[in-house]
Design a protein around this motif. Sequence first.
Motif, PDB file in Angstrom:
ATOM      1  N   LYS A 179       0.832  -1.201   0.000  1.00 59.85           N
ATOM      2  CA  LYS A 179       0.000   0.000   0.000  1.00 59.85           C
ATOM      3  C   LYS A 179       0.871   1.257   0.000  1.00 59.85           C
ATOM      4  CE  LYS A 179      -3.211   2.364   2.841  1.00 59.85           C
ATOM      5  NZ  LYS A 179      -3.293   2.562   4.275  1.00 59.85           N
ATOM      6  N   LYS A 180       1.993   1.197   0.732  1.00 59.03           N
ATOM      7  CA  LYS A 180       2.832   2.385   0.811  1.00 59.03           C
ATOM      8  C   LYS A 180       3.391   2.749  -0.551  1.00 59.03           C
ATOM      9  CE  LYS A 180       5.160  -0.336   4.104  1.00 59.03           C
ATOM     10  NZ  LYS A 180       6.088  -0.531   5.189  1.00 59.03           N
ATOM     11  N   ILE A 211       3.006   6.069  -2.861  1.00 64.51           N
ATOM     12  CA  ILE A 211       4.102   6.837  -3.464  1.00 64.51           C
ATOM     13  C   ILE A 211       3.817   7.019  -4.948  1.00 64.51           C
ATOM     14  CG2 ILE A 211       6.570   6.834  -4.015  1.00 64.51           C
ATOM     15  CD1 ILE A 211       6.946   5.072  -1.493  1.00 64.51           C
ATOM     16  N   ALA A 238      20.757   7.548   4.464  1.00 63.70           N
ATOM     17  CA  ALA A 238      20.802   6.977   5.802  1.00 63.70           C
ATOM     18  C   ALA A 238      19.592   7.404   6.619  1.00 63.70           C
ATOM     19  CB  ALA A 238      22.079   7.402   6.510  1.00 63.70           C
ATOM     20  N   TYR A 239      19.148   8.636   6.407  1.00 63.12           N
ATOM     21  CA  TYR A 239      17.994   9.112   7.175  1.00 63.12           C
ATOM     22  C   TYR A 239      16.732   8.373   6.756  1.00 63.12           C
ATOM     23  CZ  TYR A 239      20.733  12.873   9.135  1.00 63.12           C
ATOM     24  OH  TYR A 239      21.670  13.577   9.824  1.00 63.12           O
ATOM     25  N   GLN A 240      16.764   7.749   5.590  1.00 64.32           N
ATOM     26  CA  GLN A 240      15.606   6.981   5.170  1.00 64.32           C
ATOM     27  C   GLN A 240      15.659   5.557   5.710  1.00 64.32           C
ATOM     28  OE1 GLN A 240      15.729   7.658   0.962  1.00 64.32           O
ATOM     29  NE2 GLN A 240      15.261   9.799   1.274  1.00 64.32           N
ATOM     30  N   MET A 241      16.836   5.215   6.256  1.00 61.14           N
ATOM     31  CA  MET A 241      16.981   3.850   6.748  1.00 61.14           C
ATOM     32  C   MET A 241      16.146   3.557   7.974  1.00 61.14           C
ATOM     33  SD  MET A 241      20.981   3.293   6.314  1.00 61.14           S
ATOM     34  CE  MET A 241      21.163   2.391   7.830  1.00 61.14           C
ATOM     35  N   ASN A 242      15.898   4.582   8.787  1.00 65.22           N
ATOM     36  CA  ASN A 242      15.119   4.267   9.981  1.00 65.22           C
ATOM     37  C   ASN A 242      13.635   4.544   9.776  1.00 65.22           C
ATOM     38  OD1 ASN A 242      14.955   7.002  10.207  1.00 65.22           O
ATOM     39  ND2 ASN A 242      15.619   7.118  12.310  1.00 65.22           N
ATOM     40  N   LYS A 243      13.215   4.437   8.543  1.00 62.37           N
ATOM     41  CA  LYS A 243      11.782   4.461   8.233  1.00 62.37           C
ATOM     42  C   LYS A 243      11.442   3.094   7.629  1.00 62.37           C
ATOM     43  CE  LYS A 243      10.993   8.851   9.093  1.00 62.37           C
ATOM     44  NZ  LYS A 243      12.261   9.060   9.761  1.00 62.37           N
ATOM     45  N   PRO A 244      10.249   2.588   7.970  1.00 63.78           N
ATOM     46  CA  PRO A 244       9.968   1.219   7.525  1.00 63.78           C
ATOM     47  C   PRO A 244       9.569   1.109   6.059  1.00 63.78           C
ATOM     48  CG  PRO A 244       8.176   2.035   8.864  1.00 63.78           C
ATOM     49  CD  PRO A 244       9.202   3.108   8.820  1.00 63.78           C
ATOM     50  N   TYR A 245      10.449   1.493   5.157  1.00 65.05           N
ATOM     51  CA  TYR A 245      10.192   1.169   3.767  1.00 65.05           C
ATOM     52  C   TYR A 245      11.500   0.892   3.059  1.00 65.05           C
ATOM     53  CZ  TYR A 245      11.259   6.100   2.693  1.00 65.05           C
ATOM     54  OH  TYR A 245      11.855   7.326   2.577  1.00 65.05           O
ATOM     55  N   ASN A 246      11.391   0.231   1.934  1.00 68.09           N
ATOM     56  CA  ASN A 246      12.573  -0.187   1.203  1.00 68.09           C
ATOM     57  C   ASN A 246      12.939   0.887   0.177  1.00 68.09           C
ATOM     58  OD1 ASN A 246      13.877  -1.316  -1.190  1.00 68.09           O
ATOM     59  ND2 ASN A 246      13.774  -3.263  -0.113  1.00 68.09           N
ATOM     60  N   TYR A 292      11.006   2.246  -3.114  1.00 67.31           N
ATOM     61  CA  TYR A 292      10.586   3.643  -3.142  1.00 67.31           C
ATOM     62  C   TYR A 292      10.988   4.294  -4.472  1.00 67.31           C
ATOM     63  CZ  TYR A 292      11.184   8.623  -2.480  1.00 67.31           C
ATOM     64  OH  TYR A 292      11.186   9.972  -2.685  1.00 67.31           O
ATOM     65  N   VAL A 310      25.053   0.778   2.789  1.00 67.79           N
ATOM     66  CA  VAL A 310      24.648   1.517   3.989  1.00 67.79           C
ATOM     67  C   VAL A 310      25.447   1.127   5.223  1.00 67.79           C
ATOM     68  CG1 VAL A 310      22.324   2.053   3.255  1.00 67.79           C
ATOM     69  CG2 VAL A 310      22.756  -0.091   4.431  1.00 67.79           C
ATOM     70  N   LYS A 358      14.141  -1.989  10.961  1.00 68.75           N
ATOM     71  CA  LYS A 358      12.793  -1.768  10.432  1.00 68.75           C
ATOM     72  C   LYS A 358      11.743  -1.917  11.517  1.00 68.75           C
ATOM     73  CE  LYS A 358      13.378  -0.480   6.369  1.00 68.75           C
ATOM     74  NZ  LYS A 358      14.156  -1.097   5.307  1.00 68.75           N
ATOM     75  N   ALA A 383      11.765   0.966  13.735  1.00 71.93           N
ATOM     76  CA  ALA A 383      11.260   2.175  13.088  1.00 71.93           C
ATOM     77  C   ALA A 383       9.790   2.430  13.393  1.00 71.93           C
ATOM     78  CB  ALA A 383      11.480   2.079  11.585  1.00 71.93           C
ATOM     79  N   ALA A 407       1.100   5.949   5.617  1.00 75.40           N
ATOM     80  CA  ALA A 407       1.061   4.748   4.777  1.00 75.40           C
ATOM     81  C   ALA A 407       2.281   3.870   5.012  1.00 75.40           C
ATOM     82  CB  ALA A 407       0.948   5.130   3.308  1.00 75.40           C
TER      83      ALA A 407
END
Lengths: 263, 325
Positions: free
Chosen positions: A2-3, A7, A92-100, A104, A255, B93, B96, B124
């Motif tokens: 869904k994410k 996007i 790196a700042y995107q690494m601690n968000k739960p998406y690949n 993305y 990373v 993850k 997160a 989302a």
Amino acid sequence: MKKYLFIFKTEFINSLQYVKSFIVGSLSLILIIYIYLNLWNFLYSDPESLINGYSYTQMIWYILFTETLWSCIKGRKIVRDISTDVKNGNIAYQMNKPYNYINYILSKTFADFTFKLLILLPAAIVLGHILIGNIPNFNLLGCLLAIITGILGTMVNVLICISIGLLSFFMEDAAPIYWIYSKVILVIGTLFPIEFMPEIIQPVLKYSPIFAMNYGPAKLFVDFNYDFLIKVLISQVIYLIVFYIITNLVYKKGVKNINVNGG
Amino acid sequence: MSVIEVKNLSKTFKSKVKGKGLKGSIKSIFKPKYKTIKAVNKVSFNVEKGEMVAFIGPNGAGKSTTIKMLTGILYPDNGDIKILGLDPRKNRKKLAYEIGTVFGQKEQLWTHLTPYDNFKFFGAIYDMKDYEIEKKIEELKALFELDEFINTPVKSLSLGQRIRCEIACSLINDPKILFLDEPTIGLDPVVKENIRSFIKRMNKECHTTVFLTSHDVGDIEKLCKRVIIINNGTVVLDDTMENLKYHYLNKKIIDAKMKEKINLDDEKGIKILKDKGYNLKIEVDLKEKNISDAIKLLDPDKIIDINISNTPLEEIISDIYKKDK
Ligand SMILES: Nc1ncnc2c1ncn2[C@@H]1O[C@H](COP(=O)(O)OP(=O)(O)OP(=O)(O)O)[C@@H](O)[C@H]1O
Ligand SMILES: [Mg+2]
């Protein structure tokens, strides 16, 4: 999932604001086609003859098809954006968000691609009809299937661009690598079908990503048959899996030793 | 229950040193010289659930580096980290979903999208349902007063507006711990005050643990009951705010206006900070001299006005920074 749909949707809506500049930008496609029209006109002294198995009409439709797909993807921008993300540590700042991150970039690129293709492909087909007439051996189903393989082929191209962008983890500048890559793809497969290449390298090329990316789909577009369709689809599935794994491995390795800027 | 457990955390950076001029540049191509910086050196501490901790130190002390390791952005060289029982290296993850991060100097929002779209997007990616996201957006919109600019692309927002959105967005997933790295940098006093009260309210209502770095003593004093001071990569103090003030408050400042000029020199326990004839400012070290003796020195009959105050927290902190240089 869904994410990534989100996007896709958001980026698609977002690209609508650039519709004008995109249309102006793609006027160059007309110029390119016009140049090749004349070039091939010169080479095909007899319009009925075949060169390496391609008729004049097939040749022009081939280039029209590959050029259209190529114009809908800004490989250089993909590589540049990823390099910037890597160099300034944004990645790196995107690494601690739960998406690949790879997914993305794929969703984002595909939103942009879909938007452009929806404008450019109909335009290109109209243009082709005006300049050289009907698609050879036209059959609607074949034509649609060829377009679908074209989209899958573009996905292979995008994955390769992403891997090149991710090389910035390990080297100062990935742009030269992309430059070489894009020139190779432009000459082999985009402007010239594989049959125009020296005979010794043809077998290699037929198993290379080029077969899946642009040659296969474009050949289907001008000369559709089911046997060839199966071959193209198989090579596309294989290359999609291979490059998806490669990009994710490069990302994972990158990373680990990334240098995030201080602050 | 400890929600943050850090043990012997260390991180060393290696960076290329370039010589001067062309010669230096060429030399560094063939024989690169590296300089290593121990940014974080054997740092250990625990944070309990619901605490608000100030993690402070001078520029380059290693605060941001520590926060980046705690939140899974940087890989540590050594040491153990447990955030809510999870190791950020292995369960990045999963972790997160449980934490929120704000870096005052780094935008995490997509700048070409509006705050509203950003909230939808981050909702989302945290796998929230549509109605949950909408409900949360309404809540955050009210809490952070975002109404005015929630539909303006982030790139056209002012710094203060953007940071409000950044903090709001970091709360979309109801994090159990919020990491804030200089959240009030560059904000005006009113917005700063607003943000502090938002953070305070959130901590009270949702029991969110807050781990915050700031150079603004106001943030620290108004928000945090506990201070960890880091300098040159090592923890030099880990104590309650009360203790910090109590232990280091052994100095008083006397500001006096006199009828007549008096002559006073530095002596044991007395330091003249300012002497403009009729106006005097002296610092009394209470370990050396008690306050009544100090006042006697001034000759109480000649005092027109007097003001005795504590050393400001800012000075206490900068004294600690200097001492450990
Ligand atoms: N990517 C990097 N490469 C090399 N050195 C770095 C890097 N990031 C940080 N450093 C160094 O590590 C040390 C700690 O930096 P850090 O950003 O953690 O400081 P800080 O406490 O956040 O300071 P400030 O208050 O100025 O933000 C500094 O000496 C800095 O120069
Ligand atoms: Mg910092």
